[in-house]
Scaffold this motif. Structure first.
Motif, PDB file in Angstrom:
ATOM      1  N   GLY A  17       0.795  -1.216   0.000  1.00  0.00           N
ATOM      2  CA  GLY A  17       0.000   0.000   0.000  1.00  0.00           C
ATOM      3  C   GLY A  17       0.826   1.264   0.000  1.00  0.00           C
ATOM      4  N   THR A  21       1.474   3.434  -3.776  1.00  0.00           N
ATOM      5  CA  THR A  21       0.826   4.746  -3.754  1.00  0.00           C
ATOM      6  C   THR A  21       1.864   5.855  -3.831  1.00  0.00           C
ATOM      7  N   GLN A  24       2.868   5.978  -7.380  1.00  0.00           N
ATOM      8  CA  GLN A  24       1.789   6.518  -8.202  1.00  0.00           C
ATOM      9  C   GLN A  24       1.679   8.029  -8.031  1.00  0.00           C
ATOM     10  N   ALA A 133      -5.964   3.595  -1.972  1.00  0.00           N
ATOM     11  CA  ALA A 133      -5.035   4.272  -2.882  1.00  0.00           C
ATOM     12  C   ALA A 133      -5.743   5.409  -3.621  1.00  0.00           C
TER      13      ALA A 133
END
Length: 181
Positions: A17, A21, A24, A133
């Motif tokens: 996680g 993220t 991203q 996310a």
């Protein structure tokens, strides 16, 4: 025993996680640095942050590919795959399919947004943390666009290889605070 498995699963979820993220968000800032019109549209409320986040996930997801094992014989493009064969499926390629997306090589939230992307996988392997996310990315984009002028990526950006979990190793950006009006 079970305690060790539980700790291992928890550590795996936290790592997955956080790392994906983080990567991203790096992609989101880097991609939008080239699109000040989109950055400013989010800041003004003319484009919704969730719409832009989904388009960036489609355009450049942090997860580049997924591995799978063939369970039934299949033939594709003249190639026969037997059960037990391992395949690597490119999410980047799927999310740039010109048969699916009107503008696959462009950031076009309103044109491409009607077609679902596979940045979080699909079916039984859909990302367990997709909702979290999305929420984190939407909140980050909303806060950044409200407070900062569109950033510029300076020379010296270094990206992880486009295999597995991809994102910046170094992302030198320059930005200025928005003037409060």
């Amino acid at each position: 025993g079970h305690d060790f498995e539980g700790r291992g699963a928890t550590a795996g979820l936290v790592f997955a996680g956080h790392e994906t993220t983080k990567n991203q968000l790096g992609w989101t800032v880097a991609v939008l640095a080239g699109r000040p019109d989109v950055w400013d549209a989010v800041a003004r409320g003319a484009l919704a942050a969730p719409t832009v986040v989904e388009e960036i996930l489609r355009y450049r997801s942090a997860v580049t590919a997924v591995g799978r094992v063939v369970t039934e014989p299949i033939e594709h493009a003249g190639e026969r795959l037997e059960p037990g064969s391992q395949v690597l499926l490119s999410l980047w390629s799927a999310d740039h399919d010109d048969a699916a997306y009107p503008c696959p090589e462009e950031i076009a939230p309103e044109r491409n947004g009607e077609i679902p992307h596979v940045a979080f996988g699909h079916g039984a392997h859909f990302c367990l943390g997709a909702a979290l996310a999305r929420a984190e990315l939407q909140e980050a984009l909303t806060a950044l666009t409200a407070r900062l002028e569109c950033p510029a990526v300076a020379d010296g950006a270094v990206w992880k290889p486009p295999v597995g979990n991809n994102g910046p190793d170094q992302l030198p950006i320059t930005f200025t605070a928005r003037q409060r009006g």
